[in-house]
Write an enzyme that holds these catalytic residues in place. Structure first.
Site: not given
Ligand code: ZN
Length: 366
Positions: A134, A171, A173, A265
C-alpha cells in the site's frame, strides 16, 4: 530443488502490539513459523532458511522519496524516546525498531533474489514484515512501510539485468502503492513490467481502487491489469482470471522473473468478504508456476503482505511453500467453496469481456 524461506526475528521487532491491539501484529509471523515447525517443514532439507540483509538507502530510493526515509527514521526515534507507538496514518503505526525491521523486510527480498539468481535455491518465500504493497513513492499507508515488491522489481532491473518482470498481487486489498509507483511503467528505462492484481472490489473494501479502467499510462499503459472481485467470490474465480487474462498475456510477454505479493486475507474467515479456502492461493500459485516454468527458468519470489486469521494464513503459507517445492499434491485441504451462479456469470459474461475490451489495444492476444 531447494525453496528458500526468508525469516529473521528482527521482523517481530516491528512491534505494534498483540493482534487484539493491531491486526498486523508480529503474532502473524510467530503463528506461521510455529505452524511450519509443527509440520516439520523447517527440518526438510528441501527448504532453507535465508537470513535477510538490510536494503541500502540507495535501493529504497529506487521507488521512494528520500523525505519518506527521513520521516520513518524520525518517527521511530520519537517512539523510542517517548516509549510509545507512533501513528503514521489512521492504521499504520511505528515502534522504535520499525525502521530497522523495514530495511530488513525489503533487504530480505533482495537477498532471496541473489540466492535465486546464483542458483543456490530455486525459488523463495519471504516471510517478512512490515508489509509493503500500500505504500507508494511519497506515502506510507495501510500497515505498510517500504514497498518491498516494488524495490525488488527495480533491483532486478537495475542491478541484475532482468528485463521483463511480472508482479502478481493476490492480497485481498488492492495493491495500490505498487500500482501508483509503476503506473507510468518501471522507474528504470531498461525494464518492462506487467502487474496482475486480484482483490475485493474497491467499492466494498480499502483502499477503494483497482478498477479495470486503471491500466497505466505512458510507457506503462496497458501493463496494469486489475481484477476486482465482488464480495462472496470463491476459489473458482481465479482459474477464470488465469485462463482468460493472465496466461495469454504471459504467453505474449514472456516474463523472466515472477514476483508475488501474497496476502492471505481472502480466506472466508478473514475480516474481508471473500470466500476463498486456504488452498486457493496455492492453487493459484500452481498456475503461476506453470508460467515461471515456461518462461522464467522457474524463478518466483513471493513476499508476504496481509492475512489476519492467524491459523488460516499459516496454512495458506504452508500450502504455497509446498507448491514452490513441487509438492503440489501435499497440501492441507479444507472443504471446497464455490461462488454463486450469478456471480460466476458476472465474471464470465461481464467482467472478463469488459477487461479484454480495455486491454485489446495493448495485447495482440485479445
Ligand atoms: Zn490485505
Amino acid at each position: 530443488m531447494t525453496t528458500g524461506i526468508v525469516y529473521d526475528d528482527i521482523y517481530l521487532e516491528h512491534d505494534i502490539g498483540t493482534q487484539l491491539q493491531h491486526q498486523e501484529s508480529h503474532e502473524r509471523l510467530i503463528a506461521i513459523m510455529d505452524f511450519l515447525k509443527q509440520q516439520h517443514l523447517l527440518e526438510d532439507p528441501n527448504f532453507k532458511i535465508i537470513k535477510p540483509r538490510k536494503a541500502t538507502l540507495d535501493q529504497i530510493k529506487y521507488v521512494h522519496q528520500e523525505r519518506l526515509i527521513k520521516e520513518i527514521q524520525e518517527i521511530c526515534d520519537l517512539s523510542a524516546k517517548t516509549r510509545r507507538l507512533q501513528a503514521i496514518d489512521m492504521d499504520t503505526v511505528a515502534s522504535p525498531k520499525t525502521y530497522e525491521a523495514s530495511l530488513f523486510s525489503t533487504g530480505g527480498n533482495l537477498q532471496a533474489i541473489d540466492e535465486i539468481l546464483n542458483n543456490n535455491i530455486k525459488n523463495a518465500f519471504a516471510l517478512v514484515r512490515p508489509p509493503g504493497h500500500h505504500s507508494n513513492s511519497h506515502r506510507f499507508a495501510g500497515f505498510c512501510i517500504f514497498n518491498n515488491i516494488a524495490v525488488a522489481a527495480e533491483y532486478l532491473f537495475r542491478e541484475k539485468g532482468i528485463k521483463k518482470i511480472v508482479i502478481v498481487d493476490w492480497d485481498c486489498h488492492h495493491g495500490n502503492g505498487t500500482q501508483d509507483i509503476f503506473y507510468q511503467g518501471p522507474k528504470s528505462d531498461s525494464g518492462e513490467l506487467v502487474i496482475f492484481n486480484s482483490h475485493q472490489d474497491g467499492r466494498t473494501l480499502y483502499p477503494g481502487s483497482g478498477f479495470i479502467d486503471e491500466v497505466g499510462s505512458g510507457k506503462g499503459e496497458g501493463r496494469i491489469i486489475n481484477y476486482p472481485m465482488p464480495p462472496g467470490s470463491a476459489d473458482d474465480v481465479i482459474p477464470i482470471y488465469f485462463n482468460e487474462i493472465i496466461a495469454p498475456i504471459c504467453d505474449e510477454f514472456k516474463p523472466e522473473f515472477i514476483l508475488i505479493s501474497a496476502g492471505f486475507d481472502t480466506h472466508w474467515t478473514d475480516y474481508t468478504n471473500m470466500n476463498w479456502t486456504y488452498q486457493a492461493p496455492a492453487n493459484y500459485l500452481k498456475k503461476i508456476k506453470s508460467m515461471a516454468q515456461k518462461y522464467a527458468n522457474e524463478r518466483i519470489l513471493i513476499t508476504l503482505e496481509g492475512g489476519y486469521e492467524l491459523d488460516k494464513q499459516a496454512r495458506g503459507v504452508y500450502n504455497c511453500l509446498k507448491v514452490l517445492n513441487n509438492e503440489d499434491d501435499n497440501l492441507i485441504l479444507e472443504e471446497s467453496r464455490s461462488s454463486r451462479t450469478e456471480l460466476l456469470e458476472y465474471f464470465n459474461y461481464k467482467l472478463i469481456p469488459a477487461l479484454k475490451e480495455k486491454l485489446k489495444p495493448y495485447w495482440e492476444c485479445f
